[in-house]
Design a protein around this motif. Structure first.
Motif, PDB file in Angstrom:
ATOM      1  N   LEU A   1      -8.524   1.913  -5.865  1.00  0.00           N
ATOM      2  CA  LEU A   1      -8.035   0.583  -5.502  1.00  0.00           C
ATOM      3  C   LEU A   1      -9.134  -0.469  -5.414  1.00  0.00           C
ATOM      4  N   GLU A   2     -10.377  -0.042  -5.307  1.00  0.00           N
ATOM      5  CA  GLU A   2     -11.491  -0.992  -5.149  1.00  0.00           C
ATOM      6  C   GLU A   2     -11.455  -2.112  -6.193  1.00  0.00           C
ATOM      7  N   PRO A   3     -11.266  -1.810  -7.490  1.00  0.00           N
ATOM      8  CA  PRO A   3     -11.265  -2.903  -8.478  1.00  0.00           C
ATOM      9  C   PRO A   3      -9.917  -3.610  -8.619  1.00  0.00           C
ATOM     10  N   LEU A   4      -8.891  -3.164  -7.880  1.00  0.00           N
ATOM     11  CA  LEU A   4      -7.538  -3.674  -8.112  1.00  0.00           C
ATOM     12  C   LEU A   4      -7.059  -4.656  -7.056  1.00  0.00           C
ATOM     13  N   LEU A   5      -7.388  -4.416  -5.801  1.00  0.00           N
ATOM     14  CA  LEU A   5      -6.786  -5.206  -4.724  1.00  0.00           C
ATOM     15  C   LEU A   5      -7.379  -6.604  -4.655  1.00  0.00           C
ATOM     16  N   GLY A   6      -6.504  -7.557  -4.298  1.00  0.00           N
ATOM     17  CA  GLY A   6      -6.932  -8.947  -4.179  1.00  0.00           C
ATOM     18  C   GLY A   6      -6.441  -9.572  -2.886  1.00  0.00           C
ATOM     19  N   ALA A   7      -6.169 -10.869  -2.928  1.00  0.00           N
ATOM     20  CA  ALA A   7      -5.829 -11.614  -1.717  1.00  0.00           C
ATOM     21  C   ALA A   7      -4.335 -11.642  -1.416  1.00  0.00           C
ATOM     22  N   ASP A   8      -3.500 -11.147  -2.329  1.00  0.00           N
ATOM     23  CA  ASP A   8      -2.049 -11.178  -2.148  1.00  0.00           C
ATOM     24  C   ASP A   8      -1.579  -9.860  -1.539  1.00  0.00           C
ATOM     25  N   PRO A   9      -1.127  -9.863  -0.280  1.00  0.00           N
ATOM     26  CA  PRO A   9      -0.741  -8.590   0.354  1.00  0.00           C
ATOM     27  C   PRO A   9       0.443  -7.917  -0.314  1.00  0.00           C
ATOM     28  N   GLN A  10       1.386  -8.682  -0.844  1.00  0.00           N
ATOM     29  CA  GLN A  10       2.548  -8.068  -1.479  1.00  0.00           C
ATOM     30  C   GLN A  10       2.173  -7.399  -2.799  1.00  0.00           C
ATOM     31  N   GLU A  11       1.292  -8.040  -3.564  1.00  0.00           N
ATOM     32  CA  GLU A  11       0.804  -7.409  -4.785  1.00  0.00           C
ATOM     33  C   GLU A  11      -0.024  -6.174  -4.447  1.00  0.00           C
ATOM     34  N   ASN A  12      -0.805  -6.244  -3.369  1.00  0.00           N
ATOM     35  CA  ASN A  12      -1.567  -5.077  -2.940  1.00  0.00           C
ATOM     36  C   ASN A  12      -0.634  -3.918  -2.574  1.00  0.00           C
ATOM     37  N   ARG A  13       0.457  -4.243  -1.903  1.00  0.00           N
ATOM     38  CA  ARG A  13       1.431  -3.202  -1.561  1.00  0.00           C
ATOM     39  C   ARG A  13       1.970  -2.533  -2.823  1.00  0.00           C
ATOM     40  N   ARG A  14       2.312  -3.331  -3.828  1.00  0.00           N
ATOM     41  CA  ARG A  14       2.831  -2.780  -5.080  1.00  0.00           C
ATOM     42  C   ARG A  14       1.801  -1.884  -5.751  1.00  0.00           C
ATOM     43  N   LEU A  15       0.557  -2.338  -5.795  1.00  0.00           N
ATOM     44  CA  LEU A  15      -0.502  -1.564  -6.437  1.00  0.00           C
ATOM     45  C   LEU A  15      -0.754  -0.243  -5.711  1.00  0.00           C
ATOM     46  N   ILE A  16      -0.718  -0.290  -4.386  1.00  0.00           N
ATOM     47  CA  ILE A  16      -0.954   0.929  -3.604  1.00  0.00           C
ATOM     48  C   ILE A  16       0.152   1.936  -3.849  1.00  0.00           C
ATOM     49  N   ARG A  17       1.385   1.485  -3.836  1.00  0.00           N
ATOM     50  CA  ARG A  17       2.491   2.414  -4.056  1.00  0.00           C
ATOM     51  C   ARG A  17       2.449   3.013  -5.462  1.00  0.00           C
ATOM     52  N   THR A  18       2.153   2.190  -6.438  1.00  0.00           N
ATOM     53  CA  THR A  18       2.063   2.694  -7.811  1.00  0.00           C
ATOM     54  C   THR A  18       0.960   3.735  -7.940  1.00  0.00           C
ATOM     55  N   THR A  19      -0.181   3.464  -7.306  1.00  0.00           N
ATOM     56  CA  THR A  19      -1.304   4.389  -7.368  1.00  0.00           C
ATOM     57  C   THR A  19      -1.001   5.682  -6.625  1.00  0.00           C
ATOM     58  N   CYS A  20      -0.328   5.587  -5.485  1.00  0.00           N
ATOM     59  CA  CYS A  20       0.074   6.780  -4.742  1.00  0.00           C
ATOM     60  C   CYS A  20       0.963   7.688  -5.596  1.00  0.00           C
ATOM     61  N   LEU A  21       1.954   7.105  -6.217  1.00  0.00           N
ATOM     62  CA  LEU A  21       2.876   7.895  -7.033  1.00  0.00           C
ATOM     63  C   LEU A  21       2.160   8.516  -8.233  1.00  0.00           C
ATOM     64  N   ALA A  22       1.210   7.779  -8.793  1.00  0.00           N
ATOM     65  CA  ALA A  22       0.442   8.336  -9.919  1.00  0.00           C
ATOM     66  C   ALA A  22      -0.412   9.520  -9.471  1.00  0.00           C
ATOM     67  N   LEU A  23      -1.016   9.418  -8.303  1.00  0.00           N
ATOM     68  CA  LEU A  23      -1.816  10.528  -7.779  1.00  0.00           C
ATOM     69  C   LEU A  23      -0.957  11.765  -7.536  1.00  0.00           C
ATOM     70  N   LEU A  24       0.210  11.573  -6.955  1.00  0.00           N
ATOM     71  CA  LEU A  24       1.090  12.702  -6.698  1.00  0.00           C
ATOM     72  C   LEU A  24       1.545  13.354  -7.995  1.00  0.00           C
ATOM     73  N   ALA A  25       1.838  12.529  -9.001  1.00  0.00           N
ATOM     74  CA  ALA A  25       2.325  13.057 -10.271  1.00  0.00           C
ATOM     75  C   ALA A  25       1.233  13.786 -11.048  1.00  0.00           C
ATOM     76  N   ALA A  26      -0.031  13.444 -10.783  1.00  0.00           N
ATOM     77  CA  ALA A  26      -1.126  13.977 -11.589  1.00  0.00           C
ATOM     78  C   ALA A  26      -1.560  15.382 -11.181  1.00  0.00           C
ATOM     79  N   LYS A  27      -1.111  15.848 -10.025  1.00  0.00           N
ATOM     80  CA  LYS A  27      -1.552  17.159  -9.543  1.00  0.00           C
ATOM     81  C   LYS A  27      -0.340  18.063  -9.391  1.00  0.00           C
ATOM     82  N   PRO A  28      -0.053  18.914 -10.367  1.00  0.00           N
ATOM     83  CA  PRO A  28       1.148  19.757 -10.299  1.00  0.00           C
ATOM     84  C   PRO A  28       1.040  20.807  -9.197  1.00  0.00           C
ATOM     85  N   ALA A  29       2.191  21.209  -8.682  1.00  0.00           N
ATOM     86  CA  ALA A  29       2.253  22.226  -7.636  1.00  0.00           C
ATOM     87  C   ALA A  29       1.994  23.606  -8.218  1.00  0.00           C
ATOM     88  N   GLN A  30       1.426  24.484  -7.389  1.00  0.00           N
ATOM     89  CA  GLN A  30       1.132  25.843  -7.814  1.00  0.00           C
ATOM     90  C   GLN A  30       2.148  26.852  -7.285  1.00  0.00           C
TER      91      GLN A  30
END
Length: 375
Positions: A116-145
């Protein structure tokens, strides 16, 4: 209502299970509330409350009164529900590993920060969207064993982009109580009041990464890391709701609890319609107290467990809560609280083993640290 089935990877050859989620309202609204029942599969009262919620949500949806999307999991843990041994349902721990089904979810803060370091800016609502998108991408990237990891991944993914997350549980013998994060204390007070909770327990990090905490905790940790220049809102209220004791499977209570949960969602803007006047008139039954102030009282030796106090009783420091009587040696021990507070939960077993936690008292002064939850 839309029903979705989420297949679990097979635990063994020739077996198949799935998680069922019910989706009410409009996903395109951008507003989402998530409620799941019985992550500990042997805790049955939440399943009955979920049935009452489903019926009322269907009526609200037909009337066009659901303002966003509400996701309901009437039974969150089919794995635990299958773990029956000699007539006893063993739904709290994964029997293949011994790990609690409500522990060891992925806490994403450390992984999120460099992304998130290069992504977040001054708009809290856009930051919220970016955080949620990144969270979901992280979860999807690591399959369960394993199948249990797969279940946890499905639940965390379903809840990760929600504004409100309510995880419905119950204790053994208990009064209504609620756990949530310390930064969410003010948002939790209406929930505790509407439910008639007699303890509202707060912690920034309770230990072992339970479900609700891993969904909400990222928001205050990211806000502290990025500071006011790149504002991160507290975008998710998450709480564990303990619906009294495990034997209180009563339709009247289930309807009462469903009504309170829906009024909480209405007050939060997820349901349209008039205020519930009866619930609005309720007074709070407790003040918020730190989870670090809860005293777990343990048995010093084996013996018959005789309680002197009931769940809901207010105790002063030094009061006797119970007695343990060893039938082999005749040793008798009085168990006393060292804090003043509400006895909010106790075990149902009438025989204690040495070192067993037999009850919990919610004190107002923090004195513990480390892993604050029971096993």
């Amino acid at each position: 209502m839309q029903t979705r089935l989420h297949p679990l990877m097979p635990a063994s050859a020739g077996t198949a299970r799935h998680v069922r989620s019910l989706h009410f309202g409009r996903a395109e609204s951008g507003r989402k509330a998530y409620i799941q029942a019985s992550l500990h599969a042997d805790e049955v009262p939440p399943m009955l409350v979920a049935q009452a919620l489903r019926e009322r949500l269907l009526a609200l949806e037909a009337a066009g009164l659901i303002a966003g999307e509400i996701v309901l999991l009437p039974m969150a843990n089919p794995i635990g529900l299958s773990q029956e041994m000699q007539g006893v349902l063993c739904g709290r721990f994964d029997m293949s590993t011994g790990i609690n089904f409500n522990r060891n979810y992925r806490h994403l803060s450390a992984e999120l920060i460099p992304l998130l370091e290069p992504l977040l800016g001054a708009d809290p609502q856009e930051n919220r969207r970016l955080i949620r998108t990144t969270c979901l991408a992280l979860l999807a990237a690591k399959p369960a064993q394993t199948q249990t990891e797969n279940l946890k991944l499905i639940l965390q993914t379903l809840a990760m982009d929600a504004d409100i997350v309510l995880d419905l549980h119950c204790d053994t013998q208990a009064v209504m109580h609620v756990y949530t994060g310390t930064p969410l204390a003010e948002a939790a007070k209406p929930l505790a009041r509407l439910l008639g909770a007699q303890a509202l327990l707060l912690s920034r990090a309770s230990g072992d990464d339970p479900f609700d905490e891993t969904i909400a905790r990222i928001w205050w940790e990211l806000a502290e890391h990025f500071g006011p220049g790149r504002p991160v809102p507290l975008a998710c209220f998450a709480a564990t709701v303990e619906l009294r004791g495990e034997l209180q499977v009563e339709p009247a209570l289930a309807l009462q609890d469903a009504r309170a949960l829906l009024e909480f969602l209405r007050q939060a803007g997820h349901i349209d319609g008039p205020v519930d006047a009866d619930l609005a008139a309720l007074a709070p039954l407790c003040e918020a107290t730190p989870l670090e102030g809860v005293e777990p009282i343990t048995a010093p030796h084996n013996g018959v467990l005789v309680f002197r106090k009931q769940p809901g009783d207010w105790l002063s420091a030094g009061e006797v809560v119970a007695e343990v009587i060893d039938p082999l040696t005749d040793q008798r021990s009085l168990l006393q609280t060292t804090v003043s507070g509400r006895l909010f939960a106790r075990v149902s077993r009438p025989y204690a083993s040495a070192g067993m936690r037999v009850c919990k008292v919610a004190g107002s002064v923090a004195f513990r640290s480390g892993k604050l939850l029971s096993l």
